[in-house]
Enzyme design. Structure first.
Site, mmCIF file in Angstrom:
data_model
loop_
_atom_site.group_PDB
_atom_site.id
_atom_site.type_symbol
_atom_site.label_atom_id
_atom_site.label_comp_id
_atom_site.label_asym_id
_atom_site.label_seq_id
_atom_site.Cartn_x
_atom_site.Cartn_y
_atom_site.Cartn_z
ATOM 1 N N HIS A 1 0.696 2.923 -10.473
ATOM 2 C CA HIS A 1 -0.210 3.410 -9.421
ATOM 3 C C HIS A 1 0.562 4.242 -8.387
ATOM 4 O O HIS A 1 0.671 3.855 -7.215
ATOM 5 C CB HIS A 1 -0.857 2.186 -8.774
ATOM 6 C CG HIS A 1 -2.088 2.462 -7.970
ATOM 7 N ND1 HIS A 1 -2.126 3.353 -6.928
ATOM 8 C CD2 HIS A 1 -3.339 1.949 -8.064
ATOM 9 C CE1 HIS A 1 -3.342 3.358 -6.404
ATOM 10 N NE2 HIS A 1 -4.092 2.525 -7.073
ATOM 11 N N ARG B 1 0.853 -1.190 0.000
ATOM 12 C CA ARG B 1 0.000 0.000 0.000
ATOM 13 C C ARG B 1 0.891 1.243 0.000
ATOM 14 O O ARG B 1 1.203 1.814 1.035
ATOM 15 C CB ARG B 1 -0.904 -0.026 1.237
ATOM 16 C CG ARG B 1 -1.784 1.200 1.428
ATOM 17 C CD ARG B 1 -2.906 1.317 0.435
ATOM 18 N NE ARG B 1 -3.852 0.219 0.555
ATOM 19 C CZ ARG B 1 -4.709 -0.106 -0.441
ATOM 20 N NH1 ARG B 1 -4.742 0.584 -1.573
ATOM 21 N NH2 ARG B 1 -5.525 -1.129 -0.284
ATOM 22 N N ASP C 1 -11.964 9.442 -7.263
ATOM 23 C CA ASP C 1 -11.524 8.247 -7.980
ATOM 24 C C ASP C 1 -11.958 8.397 -9.441
ATOM 25 O O ASP C 1 -13.070 8.041 -9.819
ATOM 26 C CB ASP C 1 -12.149 7.004 -7.328
ATOM 27 C CG ASP C 1 -11.538 5.703 -7.828
ATOM 28 O OD1 ASP C 1 -10.678 5.750 -8.725
ATOM 29 O OD2 ASP C 1 -11.929 4.632 -7.297
ATOM 30 N N GLU D 1 -1.939 8.383 -11.370
ATOM 31 C CA GLU D 1 -1.546 7.090 -11.918
ATOM 32 C C GLU D 1 -1.588 7.134 -13.440
ATOM 33 O O GLU D 1 -2.633 7.343 -14.033
ATOM 34 C CB GLU D 1 -2.516 6.023 -11.384
ATOM 35 C CG GLU D 1 -2.753 6.146 -9.877
ATOM 36 C CD GLU D 1 -4.004 5.406 -9.388
ATOM 37 O OE1 GLU D 1 -4.505 4.512 -10.088
ATOM 38 O OE2 GLU D 1 -4.479 5.732 -8.293
ATOM 39 N N GLN E 1 -8.154 -8.136 -8.147
ATOM 40 C CA GLN E 1 -8.186 -6.689 -8.375
ATOM 41 C C GLN E 1 -6.797 -6.209 -8.784
ATOM 42 O O GLN E 1 -5.799 -6.516 -8.143
ATOM 43 C CB GLN E 1 -8.632 -6.033 -7.055
ATOM 44 C CG GLN E 1 -8.127 -4.649 -6.756
ATOM 45 C CD GLN E 1 -9.124 -3.567 -7.185
ATOM 46 O OE1 GLN E 1 -10.009 -3.821 -7.999
ATOM 47 N NE2 GLN E 1 -8.957 -2.376 -6.655
ATOM 48 N N ARG F 1 1.543 -6.754 -9.256
ATOM 49 C CA ARG F 1 1.889 -6.159 -7.963
ATOM 50 C C ARG F 1 1.964 -7.186 -6.841
ATOM 51 O O ARG F 1 2.381 -6.859 -5.736
ATOM 52 C CB ARG F 1 0.902 -5.044 -7.607
ATOM 53 C CG ARG F 1 -0.524 -5.526 -7.348
ATOM 54 C CD ARG F 1 -1.409 -4.381 -6.881
ATOM 55 N NE ARG F 1 -2.743 -4.843 -6.530
ATOM 56 C CZ ARG F 1 -3.628 -4.105 -5.887
ATOM 57 N NH1 ARG F 1 -3.333 -2.875 -5.502
ATOM 58 N NH2 ARG F 1 -4.829 -4.593 -5.609
HETATM 59 C C1 BG6 Z 1 -7.262 3.098 -7.871
HETATM 60 C C2 BG6 Z 1 -8.663 2.759 -8.264
HETATM 61 O O1 BG6 Z 1 -6.441 3.075 -8.978
HETATM 62 O O2 BG6 Z 1 -6.810 2.149 -6.918
HETATM 63 C C3 BG6 Z 1 -9.533 2.760 -7.025
HETATM 64 O O3 BG6 Z 1 -9.154 3.698 -9.204
HETATM 65 C C4 BG6 Z 1 -8.984 1.803 -5.984
HETATM 66 O O4 BG6 Z 1 -10.852 2.400 -7.382
HETATM 67 C C5 BG6 Z 1 -7.535 2.168 -5.709
HETATM 68 O O5 BG6 Z 1 -9.733 1.892 -4.811
HETATM 69 C C6 BG6 Z 1 -6.841 1.250 -4.704
HETATM 70 O O6 BG6 Z 1 -6.973 -0.079 -5.074
HETATM 71 P P1 BG6 Z 1 -6.460 -1.246 -4.153
HETATM 72 O O7 BG6 Z 1 -6.791 -2.527 -4.839
HETATM 73 O O8 BG6 Z 1 -4.968 -1.053 -4.025
HETATM 74 O O9 BG6 Z 1 -7.138 -1.069 -2.827
#
Ligand code: BG6
Length: 301
Positions: A167, A55, A212, A275, A79, A84
């Site tokens: 990201h 994170r 977002d 991003e 997701q 990653r």
């Molecule tokens: C962003 C998305 O790029 O990443 C968001 O647009 C998302 O919708 C965010 O919440 C974080 O994603 P994650 O999977 O790292 O919690």
């Protein structure tokens, strides 16, 4: 430039003081320092043990910007895909110097290369996305920029579709002072409003709530500037190559509290994700072909 490799973390620094740190897990850039100052945000509660995507820093999103759509080759992936949360290999470093300059070392740069291919994935990911691919991710540190670029190769016999996103979690002092420039007149999908389409009217976007947004079809050569409203200075300036979309994300108060690996709760004030990616549609890569895209982030300091 000096290089250290310890516990699956690669660190490189320039004689002029800048440094970068990359975890092999995700090939995630977890630190970029210029003049002793950290430029990237990493959550205090980030998992750094490979149990969860990191994170903060620059997680790399590939081959799908999540959540994966139904009835697509990426549907069974997690997701944001597998890049990653896979273990990459370090392919080596290279350095370069501007020709004819050697005295002050001011033009020295260091590039770190990382690789990921089909055979390196976990069985679960290999089954979920059975394409033969090769990724080379290059992280280049210069006196005043951090550049990340990704080469995607299709090493199989079948075409595949992918999306990609860098990201980047930028470290900022105070979200209320931040403005994002370079987005006005651009169309964006607002993920906080069921993905509805809007046109940006602000030349200097302020972040005052959960944000977002997926801005589409930008000219990659035109910088996105993260600026300070108070000083009107540019804090970060981001140019891209072949990456025509830009996501702007800040979880704000409730979402920040809801993420188990985000902390402290108020840290949403100290980060903004800008991003660079190709996520609004899909890149199709034919068998044997390669694609490359990247970003260059210039910091004020
Ligand atoms: C962003 C998305 O790029 O990443 C968001 O647009 C998302 O919708 C965010 O919440 C974080 O994603 P994650 O999977 O790292 O919690």
């Amino acid at each position: 430039p000096s290089l250290s490799i310890k516990d699956n973390v690669i660190e490189a620094s320039l004689p002029t003081g800048q440094s970068v740190q990359v975890h092999l897990y995700g090939a995630t850039v977890t630190s970029w320092k210029t003049n002793g100052k950290e430029q990237l945000f990493v959550s205090e509660k980030a998992h750094l043990d490979g149990s969860k995507p990191i994170r903060g820093g620059i997680p790399l999103v590939f081959p799908v910007f999540g959540p994966p759509p139904q009835n697509h080759a990426t549907s069974s992936l997690p997701q944001h895909g597998f890049a990653r949360n896979s273990n990459w290999e370090f392919l080596g470093k290279s350095t370069s110097d501007a020709p004819g300059k050697d005295s002050d070392k001011a033009d020295l740069t260091v590039k770190l290369d990382f690789g990921l291919s089909h055979s390196m994935l976990t069985e679960e990911f290999r089954e979920a996305w059975p394409y033969e691919f090769g990724l080379v991710y290059s992280v280049t540190l210069t006196k005043d920029t951090l550049e990340t670029s990704l080469q995607v190769r299709n090493e199989g016999k079948q075409n595949f579709e992918f999306q990609v996103l860098m990201h980047t979690y930028l470290s900022i002092e105070d979200i209320s002072d931040v403005r994002v420039k370079g987005l006005d007149t651009k169309t964006y999908l607002d993920k906080t409003l069921q993905g509805s389409s809007h046109v940006e009217t602000s030349a200097a976007l302020a972040i005052t709530q959960e944000t977002d947004r997926v801005y589409q079809n930008l000219d990659p050569a035109v910088p996105i500037d993260v600026t300070s409203a108070k000083s009107d200075q540019s804090l970060f300036s981001i140019t891209r190559e072949a990456l025509t979309d830009v996501v702007v994300w800040n979880p704000w108060i409730e979402k920040a509290k809801g993420m188990a690996d985000f902390g402290p709760d108020e840290a949403y004030k100290n980060m903004i994700c800008v991003e660079a990616g190709s996520v609004a549609s899909w890149q199709t890569l034919e068998a044997g072909e390669a694609w490359e895209g990247g970003q260059s982030i210039k910091s004020r300091l």
